[in-house]
Design a protein around this motif. Structure first.
Motif, mmCIF file in Angstrom:
data_model
loop_
_atom_site.group_PDB
_atom_site.id
_atom_site.type_symbol
_atom_site.label_atom_id
_atom_site.label_comp_id
_atom_site.label_asym_id
_atom_site.label_seq_id
_atom_site.Cartn_x
_atom_site.Cartn_y
_atom_site.Cartn_z
ATOM 1 N N GLY A 1 7.522 1.462 12.959
ATOM 2 C CA GLY A 1 6.471 1.407 11.962
ATOM 3 C C GLY A 1 5.991 2.787 11.570
ATOM 4 N N PHE A 2 4.840 2.849 10.892
ATOM 5 C CA PHE A 2 4.396 4.097 10.278
ATOM 6 C C PHE A 2 3.004 4.552 10.719
ATOM 7 N N TYR A 3 2.357 3.828 11.611
ATOM 8 C CA TYR A 3 1.011 4.236 12.024
ATOM 9 C C TYR A 3 1.047 5.566 12.769
ATOM 10 N N PRO A 4 0.079 6.456 12.503
ATOM 11 C CA PRO A 4 0.084 7.791 13.118
ATOM 12 C C PRO A 4 0.192 7.795 14.639
ATOM 13 N N ARG A 5 -0.380 6.799 15.311
ATOM 14 C CA ARG A 5 -0.319 6.776 16.782
ATOM 15 C C ARG A 5 1.123 6.712 17.287
ATOM 16 N N MET A 6 2.025 6.190 16.468
ATOM 17 C CA MET A 6 3.427 6.091 16.874
ATOM 18 C C MET A 6 4.112 7.453 16.913
ATOM 19 N N LEU B 1 -6.918 -10.521 5.014
ATOM 20 C CA LEU B 1 -5.819 -9.612 5.363
ATOM 21 C C LEU B 1 -5.566 -8.600 4.257
ATOM 22 N N GLU B 2 -5.714 -9.029 3.006
ATOM 23 C CA GLU B 2 -5.581 -8.094 1.884
ATOM 24 C C GLU B 2 -6.686 -7.045 1.923
ATOM 25 N N ALA B 3 -7.915 -7.496 2.167
ATOM 26 C CA ALA B 3 -9.066 -6.598 2.130
ATOM 27 C C ALA B 3 -8.996 -5.527 3.208
ATOM 28 N N SER B 4 -8.347 -5.823 4.317
ATOM 29 C CA SER B 4 -8.265 -4.859 5.406
ATOM 30 C C SER B 4 -6.898 -4.173 5.471
ATOM 31 N N TYR B 5 -6.124 -4.292 4.404
ATOM 32 C CA TYR B 5 -4.857 -3.579 4.246
ATOM 33 C C TYR B 5 -3.844 -3.900 5.338
ATOM 34 N N ILE B 6 -3.788 -5.159 5.722
ATOM 35 C CA ILE B 6 -2.731 -5.638 6.606
ATOM 36 C C ILE B 6 -1.563 -6.153 5.761
ATOM 37 N N ILE B 7 -1.867 -6.852 4.686
ATOM 38 C CA ILE B 7 -0.831 -7.387 3.797
ATOM 39 C C ILE B 7 -1.133 -6.997 2.348
ATOM 40 N N PHE B 8 -0.127 -7.159 1.488
ATOM 41 C CA PHE B 8 -0.352 -7.085 0.053
ATOM 42 C C PHE B 8 0.479 -8.169 -0.619
ATOM 43 N N LEU B 9 0.034 -8.577 -1.790
ATOM 44 C CA LEU B 9 0.749 -9.578 -2.573
ATOM 45 C C LEU B 9 1.449 -8.879 -3.734
ATOM 46 N N LEU B 10 2.776 -9.018 -3.792
ATOM 47 C CA LEU B 10 3.543 -8.465 -4.897
ATOM 48 C C LEU B 10 3.595 -9.518 -6.000
ATOM 49 N N LYS B 11 2.967 -9.230 -7.106
ATOM 50 C CA LYS B 11 2.852 -10.209 -8.192
ATOM 51 C C LYS B 11 4.111 -10.228 -9.045
ATOM 52 N N PRO B 12 4.416 -11.368 -9.657
ATOM 53 C CA PRO B 12 5.600 -11.443 -10.522
ATOM 54 C C PRO B 12 5.357 -10.777 -11.865
ATOM 55 N N HIS B 13 6.402 -10.204 -12.406
ATOM 56 C CA HIS B 13 6.343 -9.613 -13.742
ATOM 57 C C HIS B 13 7.008 -10.588 -14.703
ATOM 58 N N PHE B 14 6.298 -11.009 -15.702
ATOM 59 C CA PHE B 14 6.903 -11.980 -16.618
ATOM 60 C C PHE B 14 6.589 -11.648 -18.068
ATOM 61 N N ASN B 15 7.634 -11.693 -18.865
ATOM 62 C CA ASN B 15 7.541 -11.585 -20.319
ATOM 63 C C ASN B 15 8.253 -12.789 -20.923
ATOM 64 N N ASN B 16 8.185 -12.926 -22.206
ATOM 65 C CA ASN B 16 8.834 -14.053 -22.867
ATOM 66 C C ASN B 16 10.325 -13.761 -23.054
ATOM 67 N N ILE C 1 4.540 -12.300 -0.411
ATOM 68 C CA ILE C 1 3.693 -11.746 0.626
ATOM 69 C C ILE C 1 4.458 -10.699 1.440
ATOM 70 N N TYR C 2 3.858 -9.545 1.607
ATOM 71 C CA TYR C 2 4.433 -8.480 2.430
ATOM 72 C C TYR C 2 3.353 -7.920 3.362
ATOM 73 N N PHE C 3 3.743 -7.571 4.571
ATOM 74 C CA PHE C 3 2.897 -6.744 5.428
ATOM 75 C C PHE C 3 3.154 -5.292 5.042
ATOM 76 N N TYR C 4 2.099 -4.474 5.075
ATOM 77 C CA TYR C 4 2.289 -3.059 4.763
ATOM 78 C C TYR C 4 3.183 -2.368 5.781
ATOM 79 N N VAL D 1 10.729 -0.623 1.516
ATOM 80 C CA VAL D 1 10.949 0.063 0.238
ATOM 81 C C VAL D 1 9.778 -0.169 -0.714
ATOM 82 N N VAL D 2 9.327 -1.411 -0.821
ATOM 83 C CA VAL D 2 8.208 -1.703 -1.728
ATOM 84 C C VAL D 2 6.942 -0.986 -1.260
ATOM 85 N N SER D 3 6.710 -0.975 0.056
ATOM 86 C CA SER D 3 5.538 -0.267 0.597
ATOM 87 C C SER D 3 5.597 1.218 0.277
#
Length: 385
Positions: A150-155, A228-243, A254-257, A288-290
């Motif tokens: 992972g990426f936490y500084p303690r690591m 979980l979103e508010a405390s930056y544990i997860i984020f929601l990747l929204k869909p991109h849609f056009n016509n 759903i992704y964990f950071y 990659v998304v993170s």
């Protein structure tokens, strides 16, 4: 200290705004960053109950004693302070005098929007990026080791094992932060939900399925996802849609950071286990998304990442939207370049009319150009930006 990319933006904004707020997950390095950027500022942590009592006893007097600048850590614990901050900064007119940090986006941003609108610059600090680790000579050569660690500084500073650190982090998070944001009477249900959610890392969010397996109602799951979103544990990747004359899915993914946190929740105890584990592809995709999100946040910019999927299963893992200019990114955890890597991107281009360069980020080390597309190693994600 491993130098943080956000530091330059933080220093620049302190010359433009009277208040700077740095938010992000616990243990992401917020305190170290602000102390390093403002070494002459006094530091006050509101985790300390004596500091909270001192502030509450005389709000105006408390703020006036820090005329040369102050760092107020975990400031959401003293919500009464925000209205006094507004009056104080308006009277003072000084830039960069107050640096606020906090681990709860919801609690802190709610107060900021109510009291400090137009007076505060909001920045987000996530755990280390690949670029930061690479620059410091700390980036693991093997992607499995990076995913596991992972990426936490303690690591990267205290020689602590992920097997030891992450369970303690999760326990502390549930006992303190979750109950601070939302009153959850039975943490056993929440713990079960957290483990189930880790198993769905990289998948479309299905609240009904999670509710049925956890044993709670749909609305409860929705509120827990928000926590979980508010405390930056997860984020929601929204869909991109056009016509595009196609039926496009509109459900977020759903992704964990942090991949190390997912490994811990799933009981993975060695990096080598990822060689055959079904979660490997999703972990790599999330990494990659993170990284793309970190690059935006480290420059003080909002999230501009989406994904695209139609009802027949055609999908592009990430669409970067820069004011309508769209860049497609496919993500493959394999180490061998495959001729089909760009098939989804080419299909998406054919129906969208987009002619921008497409990218594939994969688990190997080479770089190749194919037509108007580029294959990149996971170590070179910044090339996209």
């Amino acid at each position: 200290m491993i130098k943080r990319q956000l530091q330059a933006k933080l220093a620049a904004l302190s010359k433009q705004f009277p208040v700077i707020s740095v938010i992000g997950p616990r243990q992401s390095g917020k305190t170290t960053l602000v102390k390093t950027t403002f070494p002459k500022y006094q530091y006050i942590s509101f985790e300390d109950i004596d500091n909270r009592r001192r502030a509450l006893a005389d709000m105006r007097g408390f703020l006036e004693q820090y005329s040369n600048g102050v760092i107020l850590d975990e400031v959401q614990r003293v919500p009464e302070l925000f209205s006094y901050l507004q009056t104080h900064v308006d009277a003072s007119g000084k830039k960069g005098k107050f640096i606020l940090t906090g681990s709860h986006n919801y609690l802190l941003q709610e107060k900021v929007s109510q009291s400090l609108a137009g007076r505060v610059a909001m920045l987000r600090l996530l755990p280390f990026s690949i670029n930061e680790l690479n620059t410091a000579g700390k980036l693991p050569a093997d992607v499995n080791k990076l995913l596991f660690k992972g990426f936490y500084p303690r690591m990267y500073g205290n020689r602590v094992s992920p097997v030891d650190w992450y369970p303690s982090y999760i326990e502390t998070y549930m006992q303190r932060d979750v109950r601070e944001i939302k009153n959850i009477p039975n943490l056993n249900f929440f713990q079960k939900f957290l483990h189930l959610l880790a198993g769905r890392h990289g998948q479309q969010l299905n609240l009904s399925s999670l509710a049925a397996e956890t044993g709670v109602v749909h609305n409860t799951i929705a509120s827990w996802v928000s926590v979980l979103e508010a405390s930056y544990i997860i984020f929601l990747l929204k869909p991109h849609f056009n016509n595009f004359n196609k039926r496009i899915t509109k459900t977020p993914k759903i992704y964990f950071y942090d991949s190390g946190l997912v490994c811990s929740l799933l009981g993975i105890e060695k990096a080598e286990q990822l060689n055959t584990h079904h979660i490997k592809g999703a972990l790599f995709e999330g990494l990659v998304v993170s990284e793309l999100l970190k690059a935006r946040y480290n420059n003080g910019l909002p999230n501009n990442c989406f994904y695209w999927r139609d009802k027949t299963g055609n999908e592009v893992d990430c669409i970067i939207d820069k004011a309508g200019s769209l860049t497609p990114v496919e993500i493959k955890s394999g180490k061998t370049i495959n001729s089909d890597y760009f098939s989804n991107i080419e299909y998406w281009k054919s129906i969208s009319g987009n002619k921008n360069k497409g990218y594939v980020v994969y688990g190997g080390s080479e770089m190749q150009k194919i037509k108007n597309n580029l294959i990149l190693s996971w170590k070179d994600i910044d090339t996209i930006l």
